[in-house]
Design a protein around this motif. Structure first.
Motif, PDB file in Angstrom:
ATOM      1  N   CYS A 155     -56.439   2.945  47.151  1.00 10.45           N
ATOM      2  CA  CYS A 155     -54.646   2.723  46.707  1.00 10.45           C
ATOM      3  C   CYS A 155     -54.808   0.488  47.065  1.00 10.45           C
ATOM      4  O   CYS A 155     -53.578  -0.046  46.709  1.00 10.45           O
ATOM      5  CB  CYS A 155     -54.137   2.645  48.470  1.00 10.45           C
ATOM      6  SG  CYS A 155     -53.873   4.239  48.930  1.00 10.45           S
ATOM      7  N   CYS A 187     -54.110   0.727  42.938  1.00 10.63           N
ATOM      8  CA  CYS A 187     -52.851   0.771  42.850  1.00 10.63           C
ATOM      9  C   CYS A 187     -52.398  -0.956  43.075  1.00 10.63           C
ATOM     10  O   CYS A 187     -50.815  -1.675  42.815  1.00 10.63           O
ATOM     11  CB  CYS A 187     -52.430   1.180  43.724  1.00 10.63           C
ATOM     12  SG  CYS A 187     -50.775   1.496  43.005  1.00 10.63           S
ATOM     13  N   ALA A 188     -51.722  -1.682  44.388  1.00 11.24           N
ATOM     14  CA  ALA A 188     -51.981  -2.555  45.149  1.00 11.24           C
ATOM     15  C   ALA A 188     -51.738  -3.980  44.044  1.00 11.24           C
ATOM     16  O   ALA A 188     -51.221  -4.653  43.896  1.00 11.24           O
ATOM     17  CB  ALA A 188     -52.076  -3.010  46.586  1.00 11.24           C
ATOM     18  N   LEU A 191     -50.067  -3.497  40.647  1.00 10.61           N
ATOM     19  CA  LEU A 191     -48.507  -3.949  41.097  1.00 10.61           C
ATOM     20  C   LEU A 191     -47.963  -4.934  40.745  1.00 10.61           C
ATOM     21  O   LEU A 191     -47.356  -6.092  40.370  1.00 10.61           O
ATOM     22  CB  LEU A 191     -48.023  -3.299  41.950  1.00 10.61           C
ATOM     23  CG  LEU A 191     -47.652  -1.531  42.294  1.00 10.61           C
ATOM     24  CD1 LEU A 191     -47.538  -0.511  43.741  1.00 10.61           C
ATOM     25  CD2 LEU A 191     -46.352  -1.341  41.046  1.00 10.61           C
ATOM     26  N   LEU A 231     -46.126   2.485  38.395  1.00  8.94           N
ATOM     27  CA  LEU A 231     -45.414   2.036  39.120  1.00  8.94           C
ATOM     28  C   LEU A 231     -44.633   0.810  39.254  1.00  8.94           C
ATOM     29  O   LEU A 231     -43.711   0.853  39.183  1.00  8.94           O
ATOM     30  CB  LEU A 231     -45.818   1.967  40.686  1.00  8.94           C
ATOM     31  CG  LEU A 231     -46.447   3.555  41.215  1.00  8.94           C
ATOM     32  CD1 LEU A 231     -47.117   3.386  42.434  1.00  8.94           C
ATOM     33  CD2 LEU A 231     -45.209   4.379  41.541  1.00  8.94           C
ATOM     34  N   MET A 249     -40.586   0.587  39.379  1.00  6.64           N
ATOM     35  CA  MET A 249     -39.897  -0.556  39.832  1.00  6.64           C
ATOM     36  C   MET A 249     -38.874  -1.461  38.903  1.00  6.64           C
ATOM     37  O   MET A 249     -37.891  -1.676  39.432  1.00  6.64           O
ATOM     38  CB  MET A 249     -41.194  -1.325  40.510  1.00  6.64           C
ATOM     39  CG  MET A 249     -41.066  -0.742  41.276  1.00  6.64           C
ATOM     40  SD  MET A 249     -40.645   0.149  42.823  1.00  6.64           S
ATOM     41  CE  MET A 249     -40.861   1.569  42.830  1.00  6.64           C
ATOM     42  N   ALA A 281     -39.735  -5.733  43.885  1.00  7.81           N
ATOM     43  CA  ALA A 281     -39.950  -4.007  44.533  1.00  7.81           C
ATOM     44  C   ALA A 281     -41.188  -3.814  44.608  1.00  7.81           C
ATOM     45  O   ALA A 281     -41.708  -2.826  44.568  1.00  7.81           O
ATOM     46  CB  ALA A 281     -38.902  -3.566  43.777  1.00  7.81           C
ATOM     47  N   ALA A 282     -41.762  -4.427  43.334  1.00  8.79           N
ATOM     48  CA  ALA A 282     -43.019  -3.997  42.922  1.00  8.79           C
ATOM     49  C   ALA A 282     -43.889  -4.941  43.891  1.00  8.79           C
ATOM     50  O   ALA A 282     -45.002  -3.950  44.474  1.00  8.79           O
ATOM     51  CB  ALA A 282     -43.624  -4.584  41.893  1.00  8.79           C
ATOM     52  N   LEU A 289     -44.387  -2.649  47.352  1.00 12.49           N
ATOM     53  CA  LEU A 289     -44.341  -0.958  46.675  1.00 12.49           C
ATOM     54  C   LEU A 289     -46.294  -1.828  47.287  1.00 12.49           C
ATOM     55  O   LEU A 289     -46.810  -1.181  47.455  1.00 12.49           O
ATOM     56  CB  LEU A 289     -44.295  -0.853  45.938  1.00 12.49           C
ATOM     57  CG  LEU A 289     -44.529   1.162  45.528  1.00 12.49           C
ATOM     58  CD1 LEU A 289     -44.330   1.915  45.916  1.00 12.49           C
ATOM     59  CD2 LEU A 289     -44.165   1.230  44.446  1.00 12.49           C
ATOM     60  N   VAL A 298     -46.973  -1.975  50.501  1.00 11.20           N
ATOM     61  CA  VAL A 298     -46.986  -0.818  51.657  1.00 11.20           C
ATOM     62  C   VAL A 298     -48.433  -0.098  51.492  1.00 11.20           C
ATOM     63  O   VAL A 298     -48.793   0.192  51.389  1.00 11.20           O
ATOM     64  CB  VAL A 298     -45.905   0.321  50.808  1.00 11.20           C
ATOM     65  CG1 VAL A 298     -46.376   1.421  51.477  1.00 11.20           C
ATOM     66  CG2 VAL A 298     -44.544  -0.681  51.969  1.00 11.20           C
ATOM     67  N   PHE A 299     -48.320  -0.407  49.777  1.00  9.37           N
ATOM     68  CA  PHE A 299     -49.814   0.254  49.145  1.00  9.37           C
ATOM     69  C   PHE A 299     -51.564  -0.236  50.473  1.00  9.37           C
ATOM     70  O   PHE A 299     -52.000   0.470  50.614  1.00  9.37           O
ATOM     71  CB  PHE A 299     -49.831   0.445  47.625  1.00  9.37           C
ATOM     72  CG  PHE A 299     -49.652   1.654  47.189  1.00  9.37           C
ATOM     73  CD1 PHE A 299     -50.435   2.816  47.632  1.00  9.37           C
ATOM     74  CD2 PHE A 299     -48.519   1.965  46.456  1.00  9.37           C
ATOM     75  CE1 PHE A 299     -49.698   4.124  46.521  1.00  9.37           C
ATOM     76  CE2 PHE A 299     -48.047   2.866  46.220  1.00  9.37           C
ATOM     77  CZ  PHE A 299     -48.718   4.086  46.106  1.00  9.37           C
TER      78      PHE A 299
END
Length: 458
Positions: A281, A284-285, A288, A417, A421, A432-433, A436, A439-440
């Motif tokens: 996670c 990934c963040a 992004l 992702l 986005m 948006a990225a 997200l 959130v991650f």
């Protein structure tokens, strides 16, 4: 200096410094080569008469080669010795870096990048397992902090390093620079790296598992990459179906093996699995944010490449400052709490970047970037320490391979992702990225905190 008594706790100081320098040089090259080619893709495509879509394989070939071979090589490290796998990987990485620089067509360069990826995978597959041998148990947190720092800074600083090289030399030097650095690292590896205190006696290499492992992760990365590049839905769907079928057969086979190549035995340790989820996670963040922010800075704010690089630099600088602090706190503060606090800072920085004013000043951007880097630096070392130390010592290679696999899966997912986005939100894709990504990072913080309720394995 290659042998190490099973009773000895870490290496003596002169050898320890030489060994950790070897690890630092090798991992810096392997991680940097995964990101620096992105910046040079337009130049390489033009020079080799390739289309932009075709040139993407210069990046994909390297990443896929690493992902499909990482666990196999970490398994061989447990069997044959981490030192041997690392030295062979260094030799292959040096030779294939020269091969990349001398490539005259896109096809040749793609093949060279695949082979270079196998060399990089050998370095990444056993680096943390070697650190567990190099450092005494009481100082293992410091060793993991150094490794985390190298990976995080190399990933974040890759575009800046590439831009600096391309400003004074041709794209071939992105690969040629590895040759002298790699030769120094190989000399150090032959001189200072220790052998395994004990090799896994019961492990037998299963070629079929290695093939299925390559298909399993190769199909996953290919589907993510195809999705991000807008390939046909039927092709991506077929890859996903094949991934599910191969994965089902692969995992069932691993459950029948006494020492599986995909370490399902380690995944049964709750704190190990939770730490891996946290790692996926968080990376990934990170991806992004790091992939989407340059588009915002250049296209949205009109900053040039140099200014963009400077505005991104506070992130790795803050990571450099906080990773050693986190390393020293390991053992004093619960890793779940320490990681959760770092990830909460990371999430806050990402949400604050998403909430930047319409025409932000450089200071507005810089302190938010620094907050992200500080949080990431505070989290990563304790998390990696937990992953490695929660595995039995003779399975350190499997744990090291899973740590690298989690990072690459997170980064690949984050990159895919970003494309989603941008396709869904057009001009607001970066916003948006970043949301997200926040959130991650928040999910990762919650998962990290949940580890405080788990007992550490004996």
């Amino acid at each position: 200096m290659s042998s190490l008594s099973s009773q000895q706790d870490g290496l003596p100081v002169p050898q320890r410094y030489g060994a950790i320098l070897t690890i630092a040089l090798g991992i810096t090259m392997a991680v940097l080569d995964g990101v620096i080619a992105n910046v040079a893709l337009p130049t390489i495509a033009r020079d080799l008469n390739a289309s932009p879509a075709e040139s993407i394989w210069i990046v994909n070939a390297y990443q896929i080669a690493i992902v499909i071979s990482l666990l196999t090589l970490s398994f061989l490290g447990d069997m044959l010795g981490y030192r041997r796998v690392y030295q062979v990987g260094l030799g292959l990485f040096i030779a294939t870096s020269l091969f990349c620089a001398l490539s005259s067509t896109l096809d040749v360069l793609t093949v060279a990048r695949i082979l270079q990826g196998f060399g990089g995978a050998a370095l990444m597959s056993v680096n943390t397992a070697l650190i567990r041998i190099i450092y005494p148990q009481r100082y293992l947190g410091r060793g993991m902090a150094i490794n985390s720092l190298i990976v995080a800074v190399s990933t974040a600083a890759g575009p800046t390093v590439a831009a600096a090289i391309l400003s004074v030399a041709s794209w071939q030097w992105l690969f040629l620079i590895n040759v002298p650095i790699g030769i120094v690292a190989l000399w150090l590896a032959l001189r200072f790296l220790p052998d395994n205190p004990q090799k896994a006696q019961k492990q037998k290499f299963d070629p079929l598992s290695a093939v299925m492992n390559a298909l399993f992760f190769g199909l996953l990365i290919s589907a993510l990459s195809g999705f991000s590049q807008g390939q046909s839905g039927m092709l991506v769907g077929a890859e996903i179906i094949a991934f599910v079928i191969v994965g089902w057969v692969f995992i069932r086979r691993q459950l029948t093996l006494p020492v599986p190549l995909l370490p399902v035995d380690l995944l049964r340790i709750p704190v190990f699995s939770l730490s891996l989820c946290t790692s996926i996670c968080s990376f990934c963040a990170q991806m992004l944010a790091m992939v989407s922010l340059p588009f915002f800075l250049q296209n949205g704010l009109g900053r040039d490449e140099v200014a963009t690089g400077l505005l991104l630099t506070p992130w790795p600088l803050a990571t450099m400052a906080f990773a050693p602090i986190a390393g020293r706190l390991i053992g004093r503060v619960h890793s779940g709490l320490l990681g959760g606090m770092g990830l909460a800072m990371f999430a806050a920085g990402l949400f604050l970047l998403a909430l930047l004013p319409h025409n932000p000043s450089s200071i507005d951007i810089v302190w938010r970037m620094a907050l992200c880097g500080a949080g990431f630096g505070l989290f990563q070392s304790p998390n990696n320490h937990t992953i490695i130390s929660s595995a039995p010592r003779q399975r350190s290679g499997g744990a090291s391979g899973m740590l690298g696999t989690a990072r690459l899966l997170g980064q690949s997912s984050g990159a895919a992702l970003v494309a989603l986005m941008f396709n869904l939100f057009n001009s607001h894709g970066t916003h948006a990225a970043l949301i997200l990504a926040g959130v991650f990072a928040s999910v990762a913080a919650v998962v990290s905190m949940s580890r405080m309720t788990q007992e550490r394995p004996a």
